[in-house]
Enzyme design. Structure first.
Site, PDB file in Angstrom:
ATOM      1  N   GLY A 100       0.840  -1.205   0.000  1.00 56.54           N
ATOM      2  CA  GLY A 100       0.000   0.000   0.000  1.00 56.54           C
ATOM      3  C   GLY A 100       0.866   1.244   0.000  1.00 56.54           C
ATOM      4  N   GLY A 157       2.693   3.760   1.400  1.00 58.47           N
ATOM      5  CA  GLY A 157       3.202   4.011   2.746  1.00 58.47           C
ATOM      6  C   GLY A 157       3.651   5.449   2.938  1.00 58.47           C
ATOM      7  N   ARG A 158       3.841   6.133   1.833  1.00 58.62           N
ATOM      8  CA  ARG A 158       4.294   7.529   1.954  1.00 58.62           C
ATOM      9  C   ARG A 158       3.743   8.359   0.800  1.00 58.62           C
ATOM     10  NH1 ARG A 158      10.393   7.684  -0.183  1.00 58.62           N
ATOM     11  NH2 ARG A 158      10.356   5.847  -1.474  1.00 58.62           N
ATOM     12  N   ASP A 176       7.318   4.613 -10.354  1.00 61.57           N
ATOM     13  CA  ASP A 176       8.155   4.479  -9.151  1.00 61.57           C
ATOM     14  C   ASP A 176       9.643   4.427  -9.496  1.00 61.57           C
ATOM     15  OD1 ASP A 176       6.101   4.727  -7.446  1.00 61.57           O
ATOM     16  OD2 ASP A 176       6.228   2.723  -6.575  1.00 61.57           O
ATOM     17  N   LYS A 197       3.954  12.391  -2.990  1.00 64.93           N
ATOM     18  CA  LYS A 197       4.852  11.330  -2.522  1.00 64.93           C
ATOM     19  C   LYS A 197       5.784  11.916  -1.471  1.00 64.93           C
ATOM     20  CE  LYS A 197       7.770   7.664  -4.431  1.00 64.93           C
ATOM     21  NZ  LYS A 197       8.254   7.041  -5.670  1.00 64.93           N
ATOM     22  N   ARG A 223      -1.786  -0.481  -9.740  1.00 68.27           N
ATOM     23  CA  ARG A 223      -0.625  -1.339 -10.033  1.00 68.27           C
ATOM     24  C   ARG A 223      -1.071  -2.791 -10.165  1.00 68.27           C
ATOM     25  NH1 ARG A 223       3.402   1.685  -6.895  1.00 68.27           N
ATOM     26  NH2 ARG A 223       2.387   3.685  -6.566  1.00 68.27           N
ATOM     27  N   ASP A 263       4.433  -4.453  -7.532  1.00 72.80           N
ATOM     28  CA  ASP A 263       3.792  -3.236  -7.017  1.00 72.80           C
ATOM     29  C   ASP A 263       4.319  -1.984  -7.715  1.00 72.80           C
ATOM     30  OD1 ASP A 263       5.936  -4.428  -5.238  1.00 72.80           O
ATOM     31  OD2 ASP A 263       6.009  -2.361  -4.551  1.00 72.80           O
ATOM     32  N   ASN A 264       5.349  -2.130  -8.536  1.00 73.74           N
ATOM     33  CA  ASN A 264       5.844  -0.982  -9.305  1.00 73.74           C
ATOM     34  C   ASN A 264       5.471  -1.095 -10.780  1.00 73.74           C
ATOM     35  OD1 ASN A 264       6.970   0.103  -7.000  1.00 73.74           O
ATOM     36  ND2 ASN A 264       8.996  -0.764  -7.355  1.00 73.74           N
ATOM     37  N   ASP A 298       8.811   6.045   7.817  1.00 70.84           N
ATOM     38  CA  ASP A 298       8.417   7.369   8.303  1.00 70.84           C
ATOM     39  C   ASP A 298       7.443   8.134   7.410  1.00 70.84           C
ATOM     40  OD1 ASP A 298      10.043   7.945   6.184  1.00 70.84           O
ATOM     41  OD2 ASP A 298      11.627   8.902   7.357  1.00 70.84           O
TER      42      ASP A 298
HETATM   43  P1  AMP Z   1       9.271   1.272  -3.067  1.00 67.83           P
HETATM   44  O1  AMP Z   1      10.448   0.385  -2.917  1.00 67.83           O
HETATM   45  O2  AMP Z   1       9.587   2.745  -2.963  1.00 67.83           O
HETATM   46  O3  AMP Z   1       8.422   0.947  -4.271  1.00 67.83           O
HETATM   47  O4  AMP Z   1       8.377   1.011  -1.782  1.00 67.83           O
HETATM   48  C1  AMP Z   1       7.854  -0.250  -1.402  1.00 67.83           C
HETATM   49  C2  AMP Z   1       6.793  -0.043  -0.377  1.00 67.83           C
HETATM   50  O5  AMP Z   1       7.343   0.572   0.786  1.00 67.83           O
HETATM   51  C3  AMP Z   1       5.654   0.843  -0.824  1.00 67.83           C
HETATM   52  O6  AMP Z   1       4.475   0.330  -0.304  1.00 67.83           O
HETATM   53  C4  AMP Z   1       6.004   2.176  -0.229  1.00 67.83           C
HETATM   54  O7  AMP Z   1       4.860   2.965  -0.023  1.00 67.83           O
HETATM   55  C5  AMP Z   1       6.677   1.784   1.070  1.00 67.83           C
HETATM   56  N1  AMP Z   1       7.657   2.783   1.499  1.00 67.83           N
HETATM   57  C6  AMP Z   1       8.854   3.059   0.928  1.00 67.83           C
HETATM   58  N2  AMP Z   1       9.479   4.046   1.608  1.00 67.83           N
HETATM   59  C7  AMP Z   1       8.668   4.413   2.620  1.00 67.83           C
HETATM   60  C8  AMP Z   1       8.742   5.377   3.672  1.00 67.83           C
HETATM   61  N3  AMP Z   1       9.793   6.183   3.830  1.00 67.83           N
HETATM   62  N4  AMP Z   1       7.694   5.452   4.534  1.00 67.83           N
HETATM   63  C9  AMP Z   1       6.630   4.649   4.408  1.00 67.83           C
HETATM   64  N5  AMP Z   1       6.503   3.722   3.448  1.00 67.83           N
HETATM   65  C10 AMP Z   1       7.504   3.598   2.564  1.00 67.83           C
HETATM   66 MG    MG Z   2       6.843   1.363  -5.237  1.00 67.60          MG
END
Ligand code: AMP
Ligand code: MG
Length: 498
Positions: free
Chosen positions: A100, A102-103, A272, A123, A193, A262-263, A135
């Site tokens: 989901g 997360g940020r 992403d 983002k 996605r 998810d990307n 965070d």
């Molecule tokens: P990513 O590798 O950026 O595609 O992220 C994978 C997952 O981790 C996604 O669900 C993001 O929303 C979550 N995520 C990545 N970085 C953060 C962050 N700093 N805080 C919260 N969720 C994160």
């Molecule tokens: Mg991602």
């Protein structure tokens, strides 16, 4: 924010009319959550007038403070229904049942005068129910990389999410070292996605899979709605778009770095941007992500990974389509990819024929480039000046090879082929300059812009944005970015942490 910003925000509300079709879906698809406004001092790092125009807004019609207020989370215009989208995903081959946003927070969507609708997603805008132990923030470094690269991809004619602006702040964010937080305003017709489907399939909520498929078809593939078998048609369309997208990546030398499901965009967009990289000294097995220890997402693995990811998507549709239908749709991937890739590579060499001889010419060139560690972008751009006269030595191209003879023997084959096609040098060169970029976003270029931005100098972000919007054009004052990368460029390491 000062009162003046609040008062002028009405102008932004006048021009940005928000709706949120995703919020019409039941609540199991997302969590409603507002951005957490930056408390620390914050400022505009960069604003992209092209994307403002895409949204139907004359860039100068809205004061920068209003954009800052919107993006930093201080102002929620009427009609916004902020939410974090739920999804799952296969990360490095392993299924994670719940991820989901997360940020990232989807504010909603805006329509331009042509009736096109675009999500605006923030983002780095704070915690959501899907933040797990992280965070909810993004650092300036990663927002600049995504901002520049998504616009670079658009300039290259490659489908991608877009970037409207970055707001930076003095807020401290902890990664490998202390950095500052920033928010990227990202724009796309949809942020759904493959993983958005996977989460419900694995929860055995097949009605939700169907609801999501219906939503995607109705809102994004309306032409498929009247199809006899709309879900089969949806899968076929996603297979087609993904095959074409990855063919474009391979032709331009782009490595995504984290091709988890998810990307993967349901619209076939590049989505992403993390530890991406453009191939420099040509190496098919180039790994841009330093956390990718086994090379799962190496450059030459991307076409196969695209199909692997489509298999995961197809599986989620099995409650809606037969296994044979899914297989038949997936079987279209490879020929679609190969045809499109070859079409693009032939265009890069200015060839009109496409047969065994020309295909061999392409693979021979790539082999010679690999053996000689020739820079991918520079070589193809240099070939735009190839002189087919039998006496011509083509020194500038030749000098890119360590073993000059490797080029000479290839050049002979190329010359023969051009003769066979009765190719005219002048018109071929012109056509080749439109498909072989002079500029791509090399990691060292992004790093220069980041280093300056971290000192509050955003001028390099602006300069790079300008050349990357028109990567096929000449930008004489920025010629150094089309030359050999500096020595220190080899030391740059990018990984998943951002
Ligand atoms: P990513 O590798 O950026 O595609 O992220 C994978 C997952 O981790 C996604 O669900 C993001 O929303 C979550 N995520 C990545 N970085 C953060 C962050 N700093 N805080 C919260 N969720 C994160
Ligand atoms: Mg991602």
């Amino acid at each position: 924010m000062p009162d003046t910003a609040r008062q002028t925000a009405t102008t932004l509300q006048d021009v940005l009319r928000f709706d949120n079709r995703f919020a019409r879906l039941p609540e199991r698809f997302y969590s409603r959550v507002n951005p957490t406004p930056f408390e620390a001092s914050h400022h505009l790092v960069s604003f992209n007038p092209d994307v403002a125009r895409l949204l139907g807004i004359a860039p100068d019609s809205v004061a920068p403070d209003e954009w800052i207020d919107l993006i930093s989370g201080h102002c929620l215009p009427a009609g916004c229904e902020p939410l974090a989208m739920l999804y799952a995903g296969h990360q490095f081959g392993h299924f994670v049942p719940q991820l989901g946003d997360g940020r990232a927070i989807l504010l909603g969507e805006v329509s331009n005068p042509q009736g096109e609708k675009y999500d605006i997603q923030l983002k780095g805008s704070g915690l959501t129910p899907y933040s797990r132990n992280a965070d909810g923030r993004a650092v300036l470094r990663s927002t600049i990389r995504e901002y520049l690269c998504s616009e670079a991809m658009h300039g290259l004619g490659i489908p991608t999410t877009r970037a409207l602006a970055i707001v930076g702040s003095d807020a401290e964010v902890y990664r490998e070292q202390i950095e500052t937080g920033a928010i990227l305003a990202r724009v796309a017709p949809s942020h759904v996605r493959f993983g958005s489907f996977e989460v419900f399939y694995h929860r055995k909520q097949h009605d939700a899979v169907q609801q999501l498929a219906d939503h995607v078809i109705a809102e994004h593939y309306p032409g498929l709605a009247t199809h006899d078998k709309p879900y089969v048609a949806l899968l076929e369309e996603v297979v087609r778009r993904t095959a074409r997208l990855i063919a474009q990546w391979q032709a331009v030398g782009f490595a995504h770095g984290v091709l988890n499901t998810d990307n993967m965009s349901i619209l076939g967009l590049t989505l992403d941007y993390g530890p991406f990289g453009f191939v420099e000294q040509y190496q098919p097995g180039y790994i841009c992500n330093h956390s990718d220890f086994h090379g799962r997402y190496a450059f030459d693995q991307q076409p196969g990974i695209g199909l692997w990811n489509l298999n995961r998507l197809a599986q989620t549709l099995i409650p809606l389509i037969s296994v044979d239908e899914a297989k038949a749709a997936l079987e279209q991937y490879e020929p679609l990819f190969v045809d499109h890739y070859l079409e693009l590579m032939h265009a890069k060499l200015g060839l009109n024929n496409n047969d065994d001889t020309t295909q061999e010419l392409i693979s021979d060139l790539l082999s010679a480039m690999q053996a000689n560690q020739v820079d991918y972008t520079r070589l193809f751009r240099a070939l735009c000046d190839f002189d087919s006269h039998p006496e011509a030595r083509n020194e500038a191209i030749r000098n890119l090879f360590v073993e000059r003879e490797a080029f000479d023997s290839w050049a002979q084959q190329y010359r023969r082929q051009l003769e066979r096609e009765q190719s005219d040098d002048a018109s071929r060169r012109e056509a080749m300059r439109k498909v072989n970029p002079k500029y791509v976003l090399r990691n060292y270029m992004a790093q220069i812009a980041i280093d300056k931005a971290q000192q509050n100098d955003f001028s390099e972000v602006e300069k790079l944005l300008e050349i990357l919007r028109y990567p096929f054009a000449e930008h004489p004052d920025m010629d150094h970015y089309a030359g050999e990368p500096p020595q220190w460029a080899n030391q740059i390491e990018v990984s998943c942490s951002s």
